[in-house]
Design a protein around this motif. Structure first.
Motif: not given
Length: 189
Positions: A36-39, A42-48, A51-56, A61-65
């Motif tokens: 998740v923290d690998d450069d 980064a694009e996958y993490r941002a897309a995730a 995509k799941y902002e409203n779901t979460l 929690i502080s670890f939504k990424d």
């Protein structure tokens, strides 16, 4: 794993290997193992996250990424979130059978695990493993990712410790080798 930043010690300089790992801590570790923290991700993490902002949003929690990334990579499903990150669940110790399910998904073995039509477990306490977890326990046991305890018992309701989660996540890394290839395609019409 500490050197890789996958799992951390405590501020007092201890690791507390016998302390139970919580469900939320396990998800954080799993996301880190998956990069998740690998450069490169980064694009996958941002897309995730998008995509799941409203779901979460309902979860405190502080670890939504990290959780978004696990959802995006199909390690978690949205209908499983409350059992991992709700206020009542996130600080609960992870049970060994729950770890079996999560680890199977983490290494991409869920389809293979669920394809088994007959599940035979050789553990002396196999009858105490929840039926919904038996295929996962068999899978991770067969590949050597997670083993039984003393006296040929799986101890499905036993709590996973920080030492145990470190061991199984270290083993999981070998099943998750990914190669990143970046390329450009030029199309001429």
């Amino acid at each position: 794993l500490v050197d890789q930043g996958i799992i951390n010690g405590y501020e007092d300089g201890t690791f507390k290997p016998d302390k139970a790992v919580t469900k939320l801590e396990t998800l954080i570790i799993a996301a880190r193992i998956m990069g998740v923290d690998d450069d490169e991700n980064a694009e996958y993490r941002a897309a995730a996250v998008k995509k799941y902002e409203n779901t979460l949003a309902p979860y405190d929690i502080s670890f939504k990424d990290e959780v978004s990334y696990l959802l995006y990579r199909n390690v978690l499903k949205t209908n499983e979130l409350s059992s991992y990150i709700s206020d009542s669940a996130k600080n609960q110790a992870l049970k060994r059978y729950e770890a079996a399910i999560l680890l199977t998904k983490l290494v991409g073995g869920e389809d293979a695990a669920l394809a088994e039509s007959v599940i035979v477990l050789d553990f002396a306490d196999a009858s105490s493993i929840p039926s919904s977890a038996k295929a996962y326990v068999k899978y991770i046991s067969d590949i050597g990712l997670m083993k039984g305890m003393e006296e040929n018992r799986f101890n499905p309701s036993g709590e996973l410790t920080r030492a145990m989660i470190s061991t199984v996540m270290y083993r999981a890394e070998e099943f998750m080798e990914e190669t990143y290839i970046k390329f450009t395609i030029d199309v001429y019409i």
